[in-house]
Design a protein around this motif. Sequence first.
Motif, mmCIF file in Angstrom:
data_model
loop_
_atom_site.group_PDB
_atom_site.id
_atom_site.type_symbol
_atom_site.label_atom_id
_atom_site.label_comp_id
_atom_site.label_asym_id
_atom_site.label_seq_id
_atom_site.Cartn_x
_atom_site.Cartn_y
_atom_site.Cartn_z
ATOM 1 N N THR A 193 0.842 -1.215 0.000
ATOM 2 C CA THR A 193 0.000 0.000 0.000
ATOM 3 C C THR A 193 0.868 1.252 0.000
ATOM 4 O OG1 THR A 193 -1.839 -1.070 1.150
ATOM 5 C CG2 THR A 193 -1.736 1.319 1.307
ATOM 6 N N LEU A 194 0.424 2.223 -0.806
ATOM 7 C CA LEU A 194 0.979 3.576 -0.761
ATOM 8 C C LEU A 194 -0.079 4.445 -0.103
ATOM 9 C CD1 LEU A 194 2.773 5.994 -1.585
ATOM 10 C CD2 LEU A 194 1.772 5.846 -3.872
ATOM 11 N N LEU A 195 0.236 4.983 1.074
ATOM 12 C CA LEU A 195 -0.715 5.837 1.792
ATOM 13 C C LEU A 195 -0.336 7.294 1.554
ATOM 14 C CD1 LEU A 195 -3.075 6.128 3.844
ATOM 15 C CD2 LEU A 195 -1.369 5.951 5.675
ATOM 16 N N LEU A 196 -1.306 8.063 1.028
ATOM 17 C CA LEU A 196 -1.058 9.466 0.687
ATOM 18 C C LEU A 196 -1.942 10.396 1.509
ATOM 19 C CD1 LEU A 196 -1.078 9.313 -3.244
ATOM 20 C CD2 LEU A 196 0.923 9.259 -1.732
ATOM 21 N N ALA A 197 -1.453 11.589 1.759
ATOM 22 C CA ALA A 197 -2.282 12.677 2.289
ATOM 23 C C ALA A 197 -1.644 13.963 1.773
ATOM 24 C CB ALA A 197 -2.330 12.663 3.806
ATOM 25 N N ARG A 198 -1.766 14.151 0.486
ATOM 26 C CA ARG A 198 -1.096 15.257 -0.228
ATOM 27 C C ARG A 198 0.414 15.087 -0.246
ATOM 28 N NH1 ARG A 198 -4.319 19.629 -2.574
ATOM 29 N NH2 ARG A 198 -6.317 19.470 -1.555
ATOM 30 N N ARG A 199 0.884 14.151 0.517
ATOM 31 C CA ARG A 199 2.281 13.747 0.433
ATOM 32 C C ARG A 199 2.338 12.306 0.912
ATOM 33 N NH1 ARG A 199 4.789 14.252 5.490
ATOM 34 N NH2 ARG A 199 3.919 15.779 6.928
ATOM 35 N N PRO A 200 3.423 11.606 0.587
ATOM 36 C CA PRO A 200 3.457 10.206 1.008
ATOM 37 C C PRO A 200 3.553 10.079 2.531
ATOM 38 C CG PRO A 200 5.514 10.865 -0.079
ATOM 39 C CD PRO A 200 4.590 12.016 -0.213
ATOM 40 N N ILE A 201 2.731 9.219 3.095
ATOM 41 C CA ILE A 201 2.792 8.937 4.535
ATOM 42 C C ILE A 201 3.525 7.613 4.745
ATOM 43 C CG2 ILE A 201 1.429 8.542 6.641
ATOM 44 C CD1 ILE A 201 1.179 11.370 5.458
#
Length: 246
Positions: A203-211
């Motif tokens: 998984t790639l978790l994003l929130a306007r930037r990688p988390i």
Amino acid sequence: MTPPVLTFDNVTLAYQRHPALHHLSGKLQEGSLTAVAGPNGAGKSTLLKAIIGEVPVSEGRIVHGAHARDIGYLPQIAEINRRFPITVLDTVLMGGWKATGAFGRVGREMLSLARAALEDVGLAGFDYRLIGSLSVGQLQRVLFARLILQDMPVILLDEPFNAIDARTIAVLVEIIAGWHREGRTVLAVLHDMDLIRRHFPETLLLARRPIAWGQTCQALSPDNLAHAMALAEAWDENSEPCRKVS
Ligand SMILES: Nc1ncnc2c1ncn2[C@@H]1O[C@H](COP(=O)(O)OP(=O)(O)OP(=O)(O)O)[C@@H](O)[C@H]1O
């Protein structure tokens, strides 16, 4: 080890200089099955659009490996014009344009491949229905049949299970698992964390930037999810345009 399908080198994506996704670095390995997760507005769809060249890269670069031109893309279903007067079969056959050419004749073999793809998604006999007459779940099955015919080594899916019932989700999840077994690389934007945990190893978790980016159980840790939510809530839509971070 085979070279990555995609390498993100400090990538920033922006609309009118307002960043939608900042400073993403990492590699998408060949044959990986990866979910892209994150709150609304996290930059997930923007990332997929940048990979196919629909959104320009503002900073950094996306390096395509051997399969630069071999990407199948499923947009969000809301972006499909369902009023377009086209049949189910013709929609699926659009997936074969690489083999037939844009104005080439559809041969018997292509027709039978298209019908087999429709059978795979449980829509045998729907050939001459107009797409406007289908339910959302049936239309999503048609779009998956088109991807099957496209036969690409890299497949990007934007919210493939949005507004779809459990039975259709099960059919489509099985098709994705089949692609993974065949060694294709799949990157899918998803909102259902349980489904991601069950079916997506990375998984790639994003929130306007990688988390986080890695094994799903680690990427979706409670701390990472809380961090992503906090960043999303703190986000200011009218913030200053991006300045380079050294
Ligand atoms: N064409 C556009 N022009 C300007 N801003 C845009 C455009 N498309 C998206 N944005 C903005 O970029 C940000 C990221 O949008 P994006 O659609 O990538 O998010 P997302 O993570 O896919 O969200 P969701 O889960 O709601 O689909 C949002 O603030 C959105 O309003």
